[in-house]
Design an enzyme around this catalytic site. Structure first.
Site, short mmCIF file in Angstrom:
data_model
loop_
_atom_site.label_atom_id
_atom_site.label_comp_id
_atom_site.label_asym_id
_atom_site.label_seq_id
_atom_site.Cartn_x
_atom_site.Cartn_y
_atom_site.Cartn_z
N SER A 49 -25.04 12.58 -15.12
CA SER A 49 -26.12 13.33 -15.77
C SER A 49 -27.50 12.88 -15.29
O SER A 49 -27.88 11.71 -15.45
CB SER A 49 -26.00 13.13 -17.29
OG SER A 49 -27.21 13.32 -17.93
N1 LIG Z 1 -33.15 18.04 -22.24
C1 LIG Z 1 -32.09 17.11 -22.51
C2 LIG Z 1 -30.83 17.60 -21.82
C3 LIG Z 1 -29.63 16.81 -22.29
C4 LIG Z 1 -28.34 17.51 -21.93
O1 LIG Z 1 -28.23 18.73 -21.97
N2 LIG Z 1 -27.35 16.71 -21.55
C5 LIG Z 1 -26.06 17.27 -21.20
C6 LIG Z 1 -25.46 16.49 -20.06
S1 LIG Z 1 -26.50 16.50 -18.64
C7 LIG Z 1 -25.14 17.17 -22.42
O2 LIG Z 1 -25.24 16.23 -23.18
N3 LIG Z 1 -24.25 18.14 -22.62
C8 LIG Z 1 -23.29 18.11 -23.69
C9 LIG Z 1 -23.68 18.94 -24.87
O3 LIG Z 1 -24.77 19.55 -24.87
O4 LIG Z 1 -22.88 19.02 -25.82
C10 LIG Z 1 -32.48 15.72 -21.97
O5 LIG Z 1 -33.26 15.66 -21.03
O6 LIG Z 1 -32.01 14.72 -22.53
#
Ligand SMILES: N[C@@H](CCC(=O)N[C@@H](CS)C(=O)NCC(=O)O)C(=O)O
Length: 219
Positions: free
Chosen positions: A11
């Site tokens: 990530s």
């Molecule tokens: N804008 C957020 C994005 C975080 C995000 O979307 N992370 C993804 C992985 S890259 C995630 O946790 N996805 C799982 C979910 O949303 O349930 C940040 O910068 O922390």
């Protein structure tokens, strides 16, 4: 006391916080949180972060998510000087403009372009590629006019956020980054300058790139 940090190396938002913590000499108690196994959907995790995203930080009971908010918190709380996150209002505003640009434009457009890899039939939309390339062109210009880095003449939080995104883009091979002269020079320079770069950003980006490439190849 150590700060618990929930993350995955694939990530980009998670990697930008790792680079920031390293530069600030802040020790994180890294807790690998595998999204594929649903480790972010447990009642305990959701109690901490109802949005169930990674990265999430637990600084002795203070829970915070959104990577760029974590980065600015760490710099505000643990920074020994204001070099990474300047206190001068105009210099800080430029750093923040770049952080919002990364979240709302560059990373967003990259995500929109490669989002078909989540499905079965992976067909990438050339119009979305153009939008991503437009954003990279803007970034190239920012680096040029700022004086060599994303938000000035030295590394700031903006570089940690944006280099995580750019490393993911490079690793997927979906855009030829060499066409952006200033961006390419900045990228090469940061790879050599940022503490722990290979371990904290490059390796995870390559894992992410390999995953995307395998999906595009239909494997
Ligand atoms: N804008 C957020 C994005 C975080 C995000 O979307 N992370 C993804 C992985 S890259 C995630 O946790 N996805 C799982 C979910 O949303 O349930 C940040 O910068 O922390």
């Amino acid at each position: 006391m150590k700060i618990d940090y929930y993350y995955m190396p694939l990530s980009a938002p998670c990697r930008s916080v790792l680079l920031t913590a390293k530069a600030l000499d802040v020790e994180l108690n890294c807790k690998l949180t595998n999204l594929l196994n649903g480790e972010h959907m447990t009642p305990e995790y959701i109690a901490m972060n109802p949005q169930h995203t990674i990265p999430t930080m637990d600084d002795n009971g203070f829970h915070l998510w959104e990577s760029r908010a974590i980065m600015t918190y760490l710099a505000n709380k643990y920074g020994k000087n204001d070099s990474l996150y300047p206190k001068d209002p105009k210099a800080r505003a430029i750093v923040e403009q770049r952080l919002y640009f990364d979240m709302g434009t560059l990373y967003l457009r990259f995500g929109e372009y490669i989002s078909p890899v989540r499905g079965k039939d992976v067909t990438l939309d050339p119009e979305k590629k153009k939008k991503l390339e437009e954003a990279l062109g803007w970034l190239d210009g920012f680096i040029h006019t700022s004086g060599g880095y994303c938000a000035g003449k030295h590394v700031t939080l903006a570089d940690f956020a944006i280099i995580a995104t750019v490393a993911s883009i490079e690793a997927t091979g979906v855009v030829e980054l060499a066409q952006y002269k200033h961006l390419s020079e900045w990228f090469a320079k940061c790879k050599g300058e940022m503490k722990g770069y290979a371990e904290l950003n490059h390796d995870g980006a390559v894992q992410f790139g390999d995953f995307v490439k395998s999906k595009i190849a239909g494997k």
